[in-house]
Write an enzyme that holds these catalytic residues in place. Sequence first.
Site, PDB file in Angstrom:
ATOM      1  N   SER A 181       0.838  -1.199   0.000  1.00 57.88           N
ATOM      2  CA  SER A 181       0.000   0.000   0.000  1.00 57.88           C
ATOM      3  C   SER A 181       0.879   1.258   0.000  1.00 57.88           C
ATOM      4  O   SER A 181       1.688   1.436  -0.909  1.00 57.88           O
ATOM      5  CB  SER A 181      -0.972  -0.041   1.185  1.00 57.88           C
ATOM      6  OG  SER A 181      -1.999   0.920   1.037  1.00 57.88           O
TER       7      SER A 181
ATOM      8  N   ASP B 191      -9.837  -3.093  -6.182  1.00 57.51           N
ATOM      9  CA  ASP B 191      -9.324  -2.486  -4.958  1.00 57.51           C
ATOM     10  C   ASP B 191     -10.117  -1.220  -4.648  1.00 57.51           C
ATOM     11  O   ASP B 191     -10.102  -0.272  -5.444  1.00 57.51           O
ATOM     12  CB  ASP B 191      -7.836  -2.150  -5.150  1.00 57.51           C
ATOM     13  CG  ASP B 191      -7.154  -1.637  -3.893  1.00 57.51           C
ATOM     14  OD1 ASP B 191      -7.839  -1.073  -3.013  1.00 57.51           O
ATOM     15  OD2 ASP B 191      -5.917  -1.765  -3.803  1.00 57.51           O
TER      16      ASP B 191
ATOM     17  N   HIS C 230      -8.105  -4.707  -1.475  1.00 53.73           N
ATOM     18  CA  HIS C 230      -6.906  -3.973  -1.074  1.00 53.73           C
ATOM     19  C   HIS C 230      -6.125  -4.804  -0.061  1.00 53.73           C
ATOM     20  O   HIS C 230      -6.572  -5.031   1.057  1.00 53.73           O
ATOM     21  CB  HIS C 230      -7.284  -2.622  -0.454  1.00 53.73           C
ATOM     22  CG  HIS C 230      -6.089  -1.758  -0.161  1.00 53.73           C
ATOM     23  ND1 HIS C 230      -5.388  -1.094  -1.140  1.00 53.73           N
ATOM     24  CD2 HIS C 230      -5.457  -1.465   1.008  1.00 53.73           C
ATOM     25  CE1 HIS C 230      -4.384  -0.423  -0.595  1.00 53.73           C
ATOM     26  NE2 HIS C 230      -4.401  -0.637   0.707  1.00 53.73           N
TER      27      HIS C 230
END
Length: 348
Positions: free
Chosen positions: A155, A283, A311
Amino acid sequence: MPLVPVNQAQSAPKVIAPGWLPGGHAQTIWPALRVRHSCPAALAAIRYERQRWPTPDGDFVDVDWLTLSPRPMQAPLLVLFHGLEGSSRSHYALAFARVAHDCGLNFAVPHFRGCSGQINLAPRAYHSGDFEEVGWLLSRLRQHTTRPLWVVGVSLGGNVLLRWAQEAGSQALQLASAVASVSAPLDLTASGQAMGLGFNRWVYTRMFLRSMKPKALQKLAQHPGLFQVQDLLKARTLYDFDNVFTAPLHGFQNTQDYWQRASALPHLHRLQLPSLLVNAQNDPFVPSASLPHAHQVSRHVTLWQPRQGGHVGFAQAPWPGQIQALPQAVVAWLAQQAHFNLKGCPNG
């Protein structure tokens, strides 16, 4: 849109979400909430040893090392940079730690400042474009081994890692053999706008702000006058928070300037070391329209863009599911770039 392997050295693995876990939100939330309950025996084996490193600006960072006995001195070092408000105990960090454990790899998680459980000292925190910090950390980690150094960023950590590799150019290969990003928001403006809308705003953004605001207030107590407290308390989106706290503390004019300058997407053609970019098309944090295409990246880049995964989720059946398959595949890809044989390692 099918999986897109730009580098044909290894095709992308199939990512098939369980039928009982439909949609990007479910595939995002379940791994974060349930992984500790679904595989407690495996995760119980994960133990860390912490080192505290002083930084050049008089601050500190904490680095957690996977405890392995005996320590595999001849094995590569797998490094993971965590995401926004993450740590070595995040579900994805534990999943990669488990793969490292099973494969006999050394494994380290450097914490971004303020994310190790203790607030840092300097009038700064961390941000999505903090590539100088990543470069310093990798230089320190490089001193711990002469073996291949493989780096994963998840991320926010994935975007920062790619920004470091872009800025380092050919010099990046002196520190890392290969890098991989997982669910990185490569276009921060697109992701930031998405996080300010609908379900994202009311669930994910509120969750992040619930920990980010108290940390910012601790920082204000350390350094009075750093920002206006009322402006922080009124922040309801990541855009607002970044405008009050993240951007000005780290040398950006405002949120727009921060998101534009810190995004890795415009610079993917500059990457000069093997780089794997994994992004699910569903996502919730990263709009599929913002994902890179083959013509936007250098020849050293491999794109894996499965239709499902959420995600940092990528859960696999059967019930109650597991999240080891993607970390196994990422580690296998990293090993292939270094021509390293992962003996006895599970194949993702």
